[in-house]
Write a protein that holds these residues in place. Structure first.
Motif, PDB file in Angstrom:
ATOM      1  N   LEU A 282       0.639  -1.249   0.111  1.00  0.00           N
ATOM      2  CA  LEU A 282      -0.023   0.095   0.060  1.00  0.00           C
ATOM      3  C   LEU A 282       0.924   1.237   0.046  1.00  0.00           C
ATOM      4  CD1 LEU A 282      -2.792  -1.014   2.421  1.00  0.00           C
ATOM      5  CD2 LEU A 282      -3.011  -1.237   0.010  1.00  0.00           C
ATOM      6  N   ALA A 283       2.130   1.334   0.671  1.00  0.00           N
ATOM      7  CA  ALA A 283       2.888   2.578   0.748  1.00  0.00           C
ATOM      8  C   ALA A 283       3.530   2.761  -0.775  1.00  0.00           C
ATOM      9  CB  ALA A 283       3.839   2.243   1.775  1.00  0.00           C
ATOM     10  N   LEU A 284       4.026   1.443  -1.163  1.00  0.00           N
ATOM     11  CA  LEU A 284       4.306   1.671  -2.570  1.00  0.00           C
ATOM     12  C   LEU A 284       3.411   2.247  -3.455  1.00  0.00           C
ATOM     13  CD1 LEU A 284       6.091  -1.969  -3.380  1.00  0.00           C
ATOM     14  CD2 LEU A 284       7.231   0.328  -3.652  1.00  0.00           C
ATOM     15  N   ASP A 285       2.107   1.860  -3.472  1.00  0.00           N
ATOM     16  CA  ASP A 285       1.165   2.407  -4.167  1.00  0.00           C
ATOM     17  C   ASP A 285       0.993   4.154  -4.032  1.00  0.00           C
ATOM     18  OD1 ASP A 285      -0.883   1.958  -6.355  1.00  0.00           O
ATOM     19  OD2 ASP A 285      -2.332   2.828  -4.592  1.00  0.00           O
ATOM     20  N   MET A 286       1.197   4.297  -2.706  1.00  0.00           N
ATOM     21  CA  MET A 286       1.052   5.812  -2.345  1.00  0.00           C
ATOM     22  C   MET A 286       2.104   6.546  -3.150  1.00  0.00           C
ATOM     23  SD  MET A 286       0.285   5.597   1.897  1.00  0.00           S
ATOM     24  CE  MET A 286       0.644   7.428   1.997  1.00  0.00           C
ATOM     25  N   ALA A 287       3.450   6.001  -2.746  1.00  0.00           N
ATOM     26  CA  ALA A 287       4.676   6.730  -3.621  1.00  0.00           C
ATOM     27  C   ALA A 287       4.572   6.716  -4.938  1.00  0.00           C
ATOM     28  CB  ALA A 287       6.086   5.824  -3.011  1.00  0.00           C
ATOM     29  N   LEU A 288       4.225   5.864  -5.491  1.00  0.00           N
ATOM     30  CA  LEU A 288       4.073   5.881  -6.892  1.00  0.00           C
ATOM     31  C   LEU A 288       3.064   7.004  -7.206  1.00  0.00           C
ATOM     32  CD1 LEU A 288       4.361   2.042  -7.801  1.00  0.00           C
ATOM     33  CD2 LEU A 288       5.826   3.899  -8.489  1.00  0.00           C
ATOM     34  N   GLY A 290       2.603   9.765  -5.748  1.00  0.00           N
ATOM     35  CA  GLY A 290       2.873  10.965  -5.269  1.00  0.00           C
ATOM     36  C   GLY A 290       3.150  11.313  -3.850  1.00  0.00           C
ATOM     37  N   ALA A 291       2.918  10.488  -3.101  1.00  0.00           N
ATOM     38  CA  ALA A 291       3.423  10.635  -1.582  1.00  0.00           C
ATOM     39  C   ALA A 291       4.841  10.631  -1.518  1.00  0.00           C
ATOM     40  CB  ALA A 291       2.790   9.653  -0.866  1.00  0.00           C
ATOM     41  N   ASP A 292       5.105  11.686  -0.715  1.00  0.00           N
ATOM     42  CA  ASP A 292       6.694  11.908  -0.340  1.00  0.00           C
ATOM     43  C   ASP A 292       7.021  10.829   0.888  1.00  0.00           C
ATOM     44  OD1 ASP A 292       5.976  13.240   2.080  1.00  0.00           O
ATOM     45  OD2 ASP A 292       6.565  15.094   1.226  1.00  0.00           O
ATOM     46  N   VAL A 294       8.032  11.655   3.888  1.00  0.00           N
ATOM     47  CA  VAL A 294       7.453  11.933   5.228  1.00  0.00           C
ATOM     48  C   VAL A 294       5.892  11.641   5.362  1.00  0.00           C
ATOM     49  CG1 VAL A 294       6.741  13.771   6.678  1.00  0.00           C
ATOM     50  CG2 VAL A 294       8.891  13.639   5.641  1.00  0.00           C
ATOM     51  N   GLU A 295       5.280  11.566   4.127  1.00  0.00           N
ATOM     52  CA  GLU A 295       3.950  11.169   4.185  1.00  0.00           C
ATOM     53  C   GLU A 295       3.821   9.550   4.313  1.00  0.00           C
ATOM     54  OE1 GLU A 295       1.365  13.744   1.299  1.00  0.00           O
ATOM     55  OE2 GLU A 295       3.371  13.143   0.266  1.00  0.00           O
ATOM     56  N   VAL A 296       4.648   8.926   3.727  1.00  0.00           N
ATOM     57  CA  VAL A 296       4.592   7.476   3.878  1.00  0.00           C
ATOM     58  C   VAL A 296       4.985   6.730   5.138  1.00  0.00           C
ATOM     59  CG1 VAL A 296       5.839   5.363   2.771  1.00  0.00           C
ATOM     60  CG2 VAL A 296       5.010   6.968   1.167  1.00  0.00           C
ATOM     61  N   TYR A 297       6.235   7.575   5.658  1.00  0.00           N
ATOM     62  CA  TYR A 297       6.451   7.392   6.898  1.00  0.00           C
ATOM     63  C   TYR A 297       5.271   7.552   8.094  1.00  0.00           C
ATOM     64  CZ  TYR A 297       8.030   8.637  11.625  1.00  0.00           C
ATOM     65  OH  TYR A 297       7.937   8.541  13.304  1.00  0.00           O
ATOM     66  N   ARG A 298       4.458   8.471   7.983  1.00  0.00           N
ATOM     67  CA  ARG A 298       3.248   9.068   8.692  1.00  0.00           C
ATOM     68  C   ARG A 298       2.315   7.774   8.636  1.00  0.00           C
ATOM     69  NH1 ARG A 298       3.341  15.579   8.125  1.00  0.00           N
ATOM     70  NH2 ARG A 298       4.392  16.204  10.147  1.00  0.00           N
ATOM     71  N   PRO A 322      14.454   9.491  -5.681  1.00  0.00           N
ATOM     72  CA  PRO A 322      14.148  10.668  -4.978  1.00  0.00           C
ATOM     73  C   PRO A 322      13.030  10.512  -3.984  1.00  0.00           C
ATOM     74  CG  PRO A 322      14.193  10.980  -7.311  1.00  0.00           C
ATOM     75  CD  PRO A 322      14.190   9.322  -7.248  1.00  0.00           C
ATOM     76  N   LEU A 323      12.991  11.265  -3.084  1.00  0.00           N
ATOM     77  CA  LEU A 323      12.030  11.129  -1.824  1.00  0.00           C
ATOM     78  C   LEU A 323      11.001  12.117  -1.799  1.00  0.00           C
ATOM     79  CD1 LEU A 323      14.511  11.004   1.026  1.00  0.00           C
ATOM     80  CD2 LEU A 323      13.956   9.159  -0.346  1.00  0.00           C
ATOM     81  N   CYS A 324      10.731  12.919  -3.014  1.00  0.00           N
ATOM     82  CA  CYS A 324       9.863  13.755  -3.085  1.00  0.00           C
ATOM     83  C   CYS A 324       8.331  13.274  -3.625  1.00  0.00           C
ATOM     84  CB  CYS A 324      10.042  15.040  -3.932  1.00  0.00           C
ATOM     85  SG  CYS A 324      10.991  14.689  -5.585  1.00  0.00           S
ATOM     86  N   GLY A 325       8.237  11.932  -3.969  1.00  0.00           N
ATOM     87  CA  GLY A 325       7.092  11.592  -4.454  1.00  0.00           C
ATOM     88  C   GLY A 325       6.914  11.232  -5.845  1.00  0.00           C
ATOM     89  N   GLY A 326       6.148  10.270  -6.362  1.00  0.00           N
ATOM     90  CA  GLY A 326       6.071   9.730  -7.746  1.00  0.00           C
ATOM     91  C   GLY A 326       7.082   8.805  -8.040  1.00  0.00           C
TER      92      GLY A 326
END
Length: 426
Positions: A282-288, A290-292, A294-298, A322-326
């Motif tokens: 689910l976190a992978l999907d979030m990052a792909l 656009g979540a950065d 910090v958002e994934v950590y939270r 990169p850690l900024c999302g996407g």
């Protein structure tokens, strides 16, 4: 007439395959995927302390970008020379291709260019599950929701993390000496290791400064030792395809799926473990999407993970990108999809009375497709049967019983079951 490579007897007529396989192993010797995308332990410790204080800055991660241009050229040459038309040729071509994609991925380390090849190698959360109308993402949501529902009724008092890494090292060393023989596999404590544990053919590393539970111990034995190390050792016994001792990118899903399946069959897995695996998808999907970082950590933190575990979980998603999302490093996608594929394969093999194929799966680092396509070479003896099998695979009747029950119980449609129908009292 026979020839030898690395003191192993090569069956007549297969010398060219063995030579090409040796070239492949030499070509990929310098490709180290996880170490290239890993973060320094010192950075993690510093950032975890800051996150614990609510200071949520994006980590600043630097990577060493390798030059693998010559490696890629050699892999392209091996792909071309291997060709197709024969199962071993096909194995060599596909394996070389997966290493070439991995090399391209590592040359893009630190950029969004890692994402596409990592998805090519490991898949994406939305991929369909074969034989169903569901996706890997659907399965992840199901296990997270089920774990949350059960959590209110299941006490965690018996899950105590009171085993130090050094104590666990001694315990595992004794168990592995008893199973494989004295000194075959060394167990070490590594203070720079990002994951809780990592396994090779002759060494298992534990993250220093970490405390483990009895569940962790059982998982390490059945996941790391009795699958990852075991298949590597069996692969080293192969006279023709020595590359079966190394986990190529194309076999990662089967290897990790088989390792988690081993946890399931040995009773070493719990619902919390399934939740952790599923949350990463689910976190992978979030990052792909656009979540950065910090958002994934939270997200992990909201789902009940500690500060340290949340940071490590988010770090797995953002390794090498990169850690900024996407962007994301997609390897954690394979644990659940691989488990489902392996479980399906075991059930199919039982239904077809092909338990021999299940044993071949441990003869080295193979995909499920490899096991079937290379079957003639196992039957001829060109590929050797596994020297070691996990304890749960050595009790075929017990395994068959579990799988047979699974096959039948799937005929029961839960949508048609109501509480009243389960009561047999008069």
């Amino acid at each position: 007439m026979v020839s030898t490579i690395a003191e192993k007897v090569i069956p007549a007529g297969l010398e060219a395959y063995a030579a090409l396989d040796k070239r492949l192993l030499l070509a990929v010797k310098g490709i180290n995927i996880l170490s290239t995308v890993s973060w320094p332990a010192s950075l993690e410790d510093r950032m975890i302390e800051a996150y614990g204080k609510g200071q949520y800055a994006l980590p600043e991660v630097g990577y060493h970008k390798p030059d693998l241009s010559e490696v890629r050229k050699e892999l392209e040459a091996i792909e071309k020379e291997a060709g197709d038309g024969d199962p071993i040729r096909e194995y060599l071509r596909r394996t070389a291709e997966s290493w070439r994609v991995a090399a391209e991925m590592l040359e893009a380390v630190g950029t969004e260019g890692v994402t596409a090849p990592s998805i090519q190698l490991y898949g994406r959360p939305g991929d369909a599950i074969p034989g169903s109308h569901y996706s890997n993402l659907d399965a992840a949501r199901y296990f997270v929701e089920l774990s949350d529902e059960l959590g209110a009724d299941m006490a965690d008092d018996d899950i105590v993390t009171n085993i130090s890494s050094e104590l666990l090292r001694k315990d595992l060393s004794t168990a592995l000496d008893d199973f494989f023989g004295h000194g075959v596999i060394a167990v070490e404590v590594d203070n720079d290791l990002t994951a809780k544990a990592a396994a090779g053919a002759t060494r298992i590393r534990l993250r220093g400064g970490t405390r483990f539970s009895q569940y962790d111990r059982h998982q390490l034995l059945n996941h790391e030792a009795y699958v990852h190390s075991l298949t590597a050792l069996n692969g080293r016994e192969q006279p023709v395809l020595a590359s079966l001792a190394r986990t190529s990118p194309r076999v990662t899903a089967t290897q990790e799926g088989l390792a988690v399946f081993a946890e399931l069959m040995s009773g070493a897995i719990d619902i919390a473990r399934l939740k952790r695996i599923s949350l990463r998808i689910l976190a992978l999907d979030m990052a792909l999407n656009g979540a950065d970082f910090v958002e994934v950590y939270r997200y992990f933190n909201r789902c009940g993970q500690s500060v340290g575990d949340s940071f490590h979980s988010a770090q797995r998603v953002f390794r090498g990108v990169p850690l900024c999302g996407g962007s994301a490093f997609a390897k954690d996608n394979v644990y659940l999809s691989g488990l489902i594929d392996v479980h399906t394969f075991f059930r199919w093999a039982l239904k077809e009375r092909r338990m021999d194929l299940l044993r071949y799966l441990f003869a080295g680092k193979l995909t499920l497709g490899d096991v079937m396509s290379l079957e003639p070479y196992f039957q001829s003896g060109a590929l050797t049967a596994p020297r070691w099998l996990p304890p749960w695979m050595q009790h075929v009747h017990g395994l068959a019983g579990k799988l047979a029950f699974s096959l039948f119980i799937n005929r029961v449609r839960m949508s048609k079951v109501e509480a009243e129908t389960l009561s047999t009292g008069l």
